[in-house]
Design a protein around this motif. Structure first.
Motif, PDB file in Angstrom:
ATOM      1  N   ILE A  17       0.864  -1.114   0.044  1.00 33.69           N
ATOM      2  CA  ILE A  17       0.123  -0.041   0.126  1.00 33.69           C
ATOM      3  C   ILE A  17       1.047   1.136   0.011  1.00 33.69           C
ATOM      4  CG2 ILE A  17      -0.176   0.309   2.522  1.00 33.69           C
ATOM      5  CD1 ILE A  17      -3.347   1.163   1.916  1.00 33.69           C
ATOM      6  N   LEU A  18       1.780   1.380   0.670  1.00 30.20           N
ATOM      7  CA  LEU A  18       2.796   2.231   0.610  1.00 30.20           C
ATOM      8  C   LEU A  18       3.548   2.565  -0.518  1.00 30.20           C
ATOM      9  CD1 LEU A  18       4.793   2.157   4.143  1.00 30.20           C
ATOM     10  CD2 LEU A  18       3.177   3.993   3.372  1.00 30.20           C
ATOM     11  N   ILE A  19       3.624   1.593  -1.293  1.00 26.00           N
ATOM     12  CA  ILE A  19       4.257   1.650  -2.939  1.00 26.00           C
ATOM     13  C   ILE A  19       3.196   2.321  -3.589  1.00 26.00           C
ATOM     14  CG2 ILE A  19       4.935   0.299  -4.847  1.00 26.00           C
ATOM     15  CD1 ILE A  19       6.312  -1.646  -2.949  1.00 26.00           C
ATOM     16  N   SER A  20       2.128   2.052  -3.561  1.00 19.97           N
ATOM     17  CA  SER A  20       0.826   2.288  -4.268  1.00 19.97           C
ATOM     18  C   SER A  20       0.876   3.541  -4.013  1.00 19.97           C
ATOM     19  CB  SER A  20      -0.301   1.589  -3.867  1.00 19.97           C
ATOM     20  OG  SER A  20      -1.368   2.036  -4.883  1.00 19.97           O
ATOM     21  N   GLU A  21       0.710   4.125  -2.911  1.00 26.15           N
ATOM     22  CA  GLU A  21       0.432   5.767  -2.299  1.00 26.15           C
ATOM     23  C   GLU A  21       1.543   6.486  -2.845  1.00 26.15           C
ATOM     24  OE1 GLU A  21      -2.066   6.792  -1.086  1.00 26.15           O
ATOM     25  OE2 GLU A  21      -3.150   5.539  -0.041  1.00 26.15           O
ATOM     26  N   LEU A  22       2.918   5.878  -2.869  1.00 21.71           N
ATOM     27  CA  LEU A  22       3.832   6.962  -3.147  1.00 21.71           C
ATOM     28  C   LEU A  22       3.888   6.799  -4.740  1.00 21.71           C
ATOM     29  CD1 LEU A  22       6.524   5.561  -0.500  1.00 21.71           C
ATOM     30  CD2 LEU A  22       5.372   7.877  -0.689  1.00 21.71           C
ATOM     31  N   PHE A  27       6.707   8.783  -7.317  1.00 21.66           N
ATOM     32  CA  PHE A  27       7.864   7.972  -7.079  1.00 21.66           C
ATOM     33  C   PHE A  27       7.629   6.970  -8.204  1.00 21.66           C
ATOM     34  CE2 PHE A  27       7.700   9.951  -2.945  1.00 21.66           C
ATOM     35  CZ  PHE A  27       9.017  10.001  -2.436  1.00 21.66           C
ATOM     36  N   ASP A  28       8.783   6.556  -8.885  1.00 23.04           N
ATOM     37  CA  ASP A  28       8.865   5.661 -10.062  1.00 23.04           C
ATOM     38  C   ASP A  28       9.642   4.478  -9.728  1.00 23.04           C
ATOM     39  OD1 ASP A  28      11.507   6.734 -10.110  1.00 23.04           O
ATOM     40  OD2 ASP A  28      10.990   7.982 -11.654  1.00 23.04           O
ATOM     41  N   SER A  29      10.306   4.466  -8.724  1.00 24.21           N
ATOM     42  CA  SER A  29      11.060   3.124  -8.681  1.00 24.21           C
ATOM     43  C   SER A  29      10.965   2.578  -7.072  1.00 24.21           C
ATOM     44  CB  SER A  29      12.446   3.311  -9.003  1.00 24.21           C
ATOM     45  OG  SER A  29      12.342   3.499 -10.400  1.00 24.21           O
ATOM     46  N   LEU A  45      10.675  16.426  -9.386  1.00 22.49           N
ATOM     47  CA  LEU A  45       9.373  15.788  -9.357  1.00 22.49           C
ATOM     48  C   LEU A  45       8.944  15.634  -7.881  1.00 22.49           C
ATOM     49  CD1 LEU A  45       9.383  13.337 -12.172  1.00 22.49           C
ATOM     50  CD2 LEU A  45       8.821  15.482 -12.356  1.00 22.49           C
ATOM     51  N   PHE A  46       9.871  15.906  -6.845  1.00 21.27           N
ATOM     52  CA  PHE A  46       9.434  15.429  -5.463  1.00 21.27           C
ATOM     53  C   PHE A  46       8.587  16.813  -4.945  1.00 21.27           C
ATOM     54  CE2 PHE A  46      10.576  15.679  -1.180  1.00 21.27           C
ATOM     55  CZ  PHE A  46       9.902  14.714  -0.579  1.00 21.27           C
ATOM     56  N   ASP A  47       7.330  16.334  -4.452  1.00 23.90           N
ATOM     57  CA  ASP A  47       6.571  17.387  -3.608  1.00 23.90           C
ATOM     58  C   ASP A  47       6.536  16.958  -2.252  1.00 23.90           C
ATOM     59  OD1 ASP A  47       4.136  18.389  -2.721  1.00 23.90           O
ATOM     60  OD2 ASP A  47       3.017  18.295  -4.308  1.00 23.90           O
ATOM     61  N   ARG A  48       7.054  17.656  -1.625  1.00 19.93           N
ATOM     62  CA  ARG A  48       7.190  17.447  -0.110  1.00 19.93           C
ATOM     63  C   ARG A  48       5.888  17.208   0.866  1.00 19.93           C
ATOM     64  NH1 ARG A  48      10.899  15.110   3.462  1.00 19.93           N
ATOM     65  NH2 ARG A  48      12.322  16.318   2.365  1.00 19.93           N
ATOM     66  N   GLU A  49       5.040  18.223   0.307  1.00 22.35           N
ATOM     67  CA  GLU A  49       3.809  17.915   0.836  1.00 22.35           C
ATOM     68  C   GLU A  49       2.726  16.940   0.730  1.00 22.35           C
ATOM     69  OE1 GLU A  49      -0.430  20.833   1.245  1.00 22.35           O
ATOM     70  OE2 GLU A  49       1.564  21.824   0.613  1.00 22.35           O
ATOM     71  N   ALA A  50       2.853  16.375  -0.433  1.00 19.10           N
ATOM     72  CA  ALA A  50       2.293  15.157  -1.120  1.00 19.10           C
ATOM     73  C   ALA A  50       2.848  13.914  -0.470  1.00 19.10           C
ATOM     74  CB  ALA A  50       2.304  15.299  -2.461  1.00 19.10           C
ATOM     75  N   TYR A  51       4.129  13.872  -0.396  1.00 13.45           N
ATOM     76  CA  TYR A  51       4.909  12.991   0.250  1.00 13.45           C
ATOM     77  C   TYR A  51       4.389  12.700   1.862  1.00 13.45           C
ATOM     78  CZ  TYR A  51       8.849  10.883   2.976  1.00 13.45           C
ATOM     79  OH  TYR A  51       9.557  10.399   3.820  1.00 13.45           O
ATOM     80  N   GLN A  52       4.638  14.030   2.341  1.00 12.61           N
ATOM     81  CA  GLN A  52       4.410  13.915   3.955  1.00 12.61           C
ATOM     82  C   GLN A  52       3.093  13.236   4.193  1.00 12.61           C
ATOM     83  OE1 GLN A  52       7.247  14.256   5.735  1.00 12.61           O
ATOM     84  NE2 GLN A  52       5.945  13.509   7.213  1.00 12.61           N
ATOM     85  N   ILE A  55       3.190   9.702   4.402  1.00 13.97           N
ATOM     86  CA  ILE A  55       3.570   9.101   5.397  1.00 13.97           C
ATOM     87  C   ILE A  55       2.790   9.363   6.704  1.00 13.97           C
ATOM     88  CG2 ILE A  55       5.898   9.244   6.817  1.00 13.97           C
ATOM     89  CD1 ILE A  55       6.187   7.898   4.287  1.00 13.97           C
ATOM     90  N   ASP A  56       2.387  10.536   6.831  1.00 17.00           N
ATOM     91  CA  ASP A  56       1.519  10.838   8.062  1.00 17.00           C
ATOM     92  C   ASP A  56       0.297   9.946   8.243  1.00 17.00           C
ATOM     93  OD1 ASP A  56       3.441  12.662   8.758  1.00 17.00           O
ATOM     94  OD2 ASP A  56       2.086  14.483   8.070  1.00 17.00           O
ATOM     95  N   GLN A  57      -0.176   9.671   7.157  1.00 15.81           N
ATOM     96  CA  GLN A  57      -1.333   8.565   7.097  1.00 15.81           C
ATOM     97  C   GLN A  57      -1.092   7.600   7.499  1.00 15.81           C
ATOM     98  OE1 GLN A  57      -3.305   8.470   3.353  1.00 15.81           O
ATOM     99  NE2 GLN A  57      -4.867   7.096   3.934  1.00 15.81           N
ATOM    100  N   TYR A  58       0.092   6.807   7.225  1.00 15.38           N
ATOM    101  CA  TYR A  58       0.326   5.378   7.969  1.00 15.38           C
ATOM    102  C   TYR A  58       1.405   5.320   8.845  1.00 15.38           C
ATOM    103  CZ  TYR A  58      -2.129   4.294   3.502  1.00 15.38           C
ATOM    104  OH  TYR A  58      -3.255   4.172   2.557  1.00 15.38           O
TER     105      TYR A  58
END
Length: 276
Positions: A17-22, A27-29, A45-52, A55-58
């Motif tokens: 699920i983390l792979i899917s969400e990222l 994230f491509d690899s 391409l990194f969006d810190r807000e979207a990434y965080q 992470i915060d969700q899980y």
């Protein structure tokens, strides 16, 4: 282009699920490890807000710990020689590095030596795209490979008899690597370009359009794909999960692209569309 590396320690049941969400946030690899997953994304391409937000969700439920870093530009030929085994798609395709011996009796042999490029045949999406290509008539066709990476799909098109091939990627490392791989496979007339599809702005239409990228990019570029594919031409897509098929199919339908075939492997998916 630099890649950011995120070494994520998490509970085993949360890896997929983390792979899917990222993947949804660019994230491509990914690499599954004993501790969890390593995830990679191009720095620009990194969006810190979207990434965080992911992470915060899980973070609590999955017991997440993260170590961030920059992925060094290593000599991937040396790394492959340590860890890489050739792969086969039945008796049809054999993908190997130059330091491996050829395989007798295989119909199509592809030689790939990676640098900082992705698309080796080991990842499910590349495997699925190659499998789809075997079922599409390339003989005498005009083909374009969008986000070409190592160039492996363009090479497959060449092996299958495509008459004209264009390929490009946004990463200069991929361009250099792809051109080296083209030479290894006797594709002397094909040179990989640099840029996004809108920057490259390919001219005319194509019998076959190949794009193994990620869901967000595919959705953003779908209208362009629709203009590039000839009537009755084929669009082959991958880089997304099984649960994303409906979104991809709906987006393609808006531009006259009808789903013809699908394949799945390890929760990843690949689709063939035909232009009305």
């Amino acid at each position: 282009m630099q890649y950011l590396e995120f070494k994520i320690s998490c509970l085993e049941e949360y890896r997929e699920i983390l792979i899917s969400e990222l993947a949804e946030v660019g994230f491509d690899s990914f690499l599954e490890t004993d501790e969890g997953i390593d995830a990679y994304i191009a720095e620009d391409l990194f969006d810190r807000e979207a990434y965080q937000a992911v992470i915060d969700q899980y973070v609590e439920a999955a017991s997440i710990l993260v170590k961030e870093g920059m992925m060094a530009k290593v000599n991937w030929n040396e790394e492959w020689e340590k860890h890489y085994d050739p792969i086969s798609i039945g008796d049809e395709v054999y993908v190997r590095a130059s330091f491996h011996a050829p395989k007798i009796g295989v119909k199509h042999e592809i030689v790939i030596n990676p640098k900082m490029s992705f698309g080796t045949g080991h990842h499910a999406t590349t495997y699925l795209m190659l499998s789809h290509q075997l079922n599409v008539d390339h003989q005498g066709k005009r083909v374009i490979d969008i986000g070409s990476g190592t160039g492996i799909l363009a090479i497959m098109a060449f092996k299958l008899g495509a008459e004209q091939i264009e390929a490009f990627d946004i990463d200069d490392w991929c361009v250099d690597n792809g051109n080296e791989n083209f030479e290894l496979n006797d594709m002397h007339s094909v040179k990989m370009g640099l840029g996004t599809i809108r920057e490259v702005n390919p001219q005319g239409q194509f019998d076959i359009v190949l794009a193994n990228i990620n869901k967000n990019v595919l959705l953003d570029e779908m209208e362009v794909y629709g203009t590039l594919v000839k009537s009755k031409g084929k669009l082959l897509l991958s880089g997304f999960y099984e649960h994303d098929i409906v979104d991809i199919e709906n987006a393609a339908a808006k531009y006259g692209l009808d789903l013809q075939a699908k394949k799945t492997k390890d929760t990843w998916a690949s689709l063939i569309f035909e232009k009305r």
